[in-house]
Motif scaffolding. Structure first.
Motif, PDB file in Angstrom:
ATOM      1  N   ARG A 193     -12.525  -7.795   7.131  1.00 56.03           N
ATOM      2  CA  ARG A 193     -11.096  -7.480   7.186  1.00 56.03           C
ATOM      3  C   ARG A 193     -10.743  -6.388   6.178  1.00 56.03           C
ATOM      4  N   ALA A 194     -11.329  -6.480   4.976  1.00 59.90           N
ATOM      5  CA  ALA A 194     -11.055  -5.459   3.960  1.00 59.90           C
ATOM      6  C   ALA A 194     -11.590  -4.091   4.385  1.00 59.90           C
ATOM      7  N   SER A 195     -12.771  -4.071   4.989  1.00 63.28           N
ATOM      8  CA  SER A 195     -13.353  -2.802   5.449  1.00 63.28           C
ATOM      9  C   SER A 195     -12.500  -2.187   6.552  1.00 63.28           C
ATOM     10  N   PHE A 196     -12.107  -3.035   7.511  1.00 58.10           N
ATOM     11  CA  PHE A 196     -11.262  -2.539   8.585  1.00 58.10           C
ATOM     12  C   PHE A 196      -9.918  -2.055   8.048  1.00 58.10           C
ATOM     13  N   GLY A 197      -9.396  -2.739   7.039  1.00 52.76           N
ATOM     14  CA  GLY A 197      -8.148  -2.315   6.405  1.00 52.76           C
ATOM     15  C   GLY A 197      -8.290  -0.963   5.723  1.00 52.76           C
ATOM     16  N   CYS A 198      -9.446  -0.713   5.087  1.00 51.36           N
ATOM     17  CA  CYS A 198      -9.688   0.595   4.463  1.00 51.36           C
ATOM     18  C   CYS A 198      -9.705   1.703   5.510  1.00 51.36           C
ATOM     19  N   ARG A 221       2.391  -0.866  11.703  1.00 47.01           N
ATOM     20  CA  ARG A 221       2.714  -2.039  10.885  1.00 47.01           C
ATOM     21  C   ARG A 221       2.278  -3.328  11.573  1.00 47.01           C
ATOM     22  N   ILE A 222       2.429  -3.379  12.890  1.00 49.20           N
ATOM     23  CA  ILE A 222       1.979  -4.571  13.622  1.00 49.20           C
ATOM     24  C   ILE A 222       0.481  -4.772  13.449  1.00 49.20           C
ATOM     25  N   ILE A 223      -0.270  -3.668  13.493  1.00 53.53           N
ATOM     26  CA  ILE A 223      -1.729  -3.761  13.323  1.00 53.53           C
ATOM     27  C   ILE A 223      -2.075  -4.267  11.933  1.00 53.53           C
ATOM     28  N   PHE A 224      -1.416  -3.720  10.910  1.00 50.14           N
ATOM     29  CA  PHE A 224      -1.709  -4.133   9.537  1.00 50.14           C
ATOM     30  C   PHE A 224      -1.335  -5.592   9.293  1.00 50.14           C
ATOM     31  N   ILE A 225      -0.192  -6.004   9.816  1.00 46.64           N
ATOM     32  CA  ILE A 225       0.319  -7.335   9.487  1.00 46.64           C
ATOM     33  C   ILE A 225      -0.156  -8.400  10.463  1.00 46.64           C
ATOM     34  N   GLY A 226      -0.161  -8.076  11.766  1.00 48.70           N
ATOM     35  CA  GLY A 226      -0.442  -9.108  12.755  1.00 48.70           C
ATOM     36  C   GLY A 226      -1.848  -9.124  13.311  1.00 48.70           C
ATOM     37  N   ILE A 227      -2.487  -7.950  13.421  1.00 50.95           N
ATOM     38  CA  ILE A 227      -3.803  -7.894  14.052  1.00 50.95           C
ATOM     39  C   ILE A 227      -4.938  -7.924  13.035  1.00 50.95           C
ATOM     40  N   LEU A 228      -4.748  -7.217  11.924  1.00 50.55           N
ATOM     41  CA  LEU A 228      -5.821  -7.140  10.914  1.00 50.55           C
ATOM     42  C   LEU A 228      -6.294  -8.507  10.419  1.00 50.55           C
ATOM     43  N   PRO A 229      -5.397  -9.464  10.137  1.00 50.35           N
ATOM     44  CA  PRO A 229      -5.887 -10.781   9.681  1.00 50.35           C
ATOM     45  C   PRO A 229      -6.704 -11.525  10.739  1.00 50.35           C
ATOM     46  N   LEU A 230      -6.580 -11.133  12.035  1.00 49.50           N
ATOM     47  CA  LEU A 230      -7.292 -11.824  13.109  1.00 49.50           C
ATOM     48  C   LEU A 230      -8.567 -11.104  13.532  1.00 49.50           C
ATOM     49  N   VAL A 231      -8.861  -9.982  12.909  1.00 49.66           N
ATOM     50  CA  VAL A 231     -10.030  -9.200  13.299  1.00 49.66           C
ATOM     51  C   VAL A 231     -11.322  -9.975  13.069  1.00 49.66           C
ATOM     52  N   SER A 232     -11.417 -10.641  11.938  1.00 51.47           N
ATOM     53  CA  SER A 232     -12.645 -11.360  11.587  1.00 51.47           C
ATOM     54  C   SER A 232     -12.319 -12.466  10.612  1.00 51.47           C
TER      55      SER A 232
END
Length: 216
Positions: free
Chosen positions: A26-31, A9-20
């Motif tokens: 971000r959408a690709s990494f989320g998939c 959950r931390i990755i989805f909520i806190g790290i994913l928005p900061l990936v790019s």
């Protein structure tokens, strides 16, 4: 499982928005993360209830569909306008289905627990009316109870009342009496009660002739 799920959950909520800073990245990494979550919940099945595992697995698919929808919108695979609005409605309904299923499972679990609690309470309050017992029957019954059912560190206390009041006390408890600063009890079983016991308990709940046999 809880630790791994917390990091997920931390990755989805806190790290994913900061990936790019690029939405498509971000959408690709989320998939990719969503696919990993689908596989993880499918293989691990961390919950004891099978249907709970099914809901958790289905929720990961909802996350995957949501990120994939974001990816298609960002890459202009779906035009904005009516089609985009329909996609939004579909995503909302999809996530609402998960909420409804989770609520339904929680409600069924609550009903099952209540049913077990009621059955346990009925067993705990199972009683046998002893109004017709003779002095000898009381004596043998309590001798057996003291010998086999009551530990040496315990004490049996007796409270005498009418049959109607006894049924009420089983549901709501024995009320305290202001006169006695609490609930009056006696250590004497029915076959050993005295006139003083009769006077004490009859002052709390007046007895009828068939409720108790006064002992001399």
């Amino acid at each position: 499982f809880e630790i791994a799920d917390m990091y997920r959950r931390i990755i989805f909520i806190g790290i994913l928005p900061l990936v790019s800073s690029i939405p498509t990245s971000r959408a690709s990494f989320g998939c990719i993360l969503a696919i990993m979550s689908v596989a993880y919940f499918r293989e691990e099945q961390p919950y004891r209830v099978d249907f709970t595992n099914f809901i958790a697995h289905l929720a990961q698919f909802c996350i995957l569909v949501t990120f994939y929808a974001a990816l298609t919108i960002e890459t202009s695979a779906i035009n904005f306008g009516l089609e985009g609005e329909l996609l939004g409605v579909f995503l909302v309904l999809l996530n609402m289905i998960i909420m409804v299923l989770a609520f339904w499972v929680a409600w069924k679990s609550f009903q099952k627990q209540q049913q077990k609690a009621n059955m346990k309470q009925e067993k705990a309050y199972h009683s046998e009316w002893a109004i017709g017992f003779s002095r000898n029957k009381f004596n043998t019954t309590f001798s057996s109870i003291w010998k086999h059912s009551v530990p040496s560190s315990y004490t049996l206390l007796f409270y005498y009342t009418t049959k109607n009041q006894a049924s009420q006390h089983r549901k709501s408890g024995i009320p305290a009496q202001y006169k006695y600063q609490g609930v009056p009890f006696t250590l004497r079983p029915p076959h050993d009660t005295t006139k003083n016991d009769f006077n004490v308990f009859s002052s709390v709940n007046p007895f009828e002739n068939d409720d108790i046999e006064q002992q001399d």
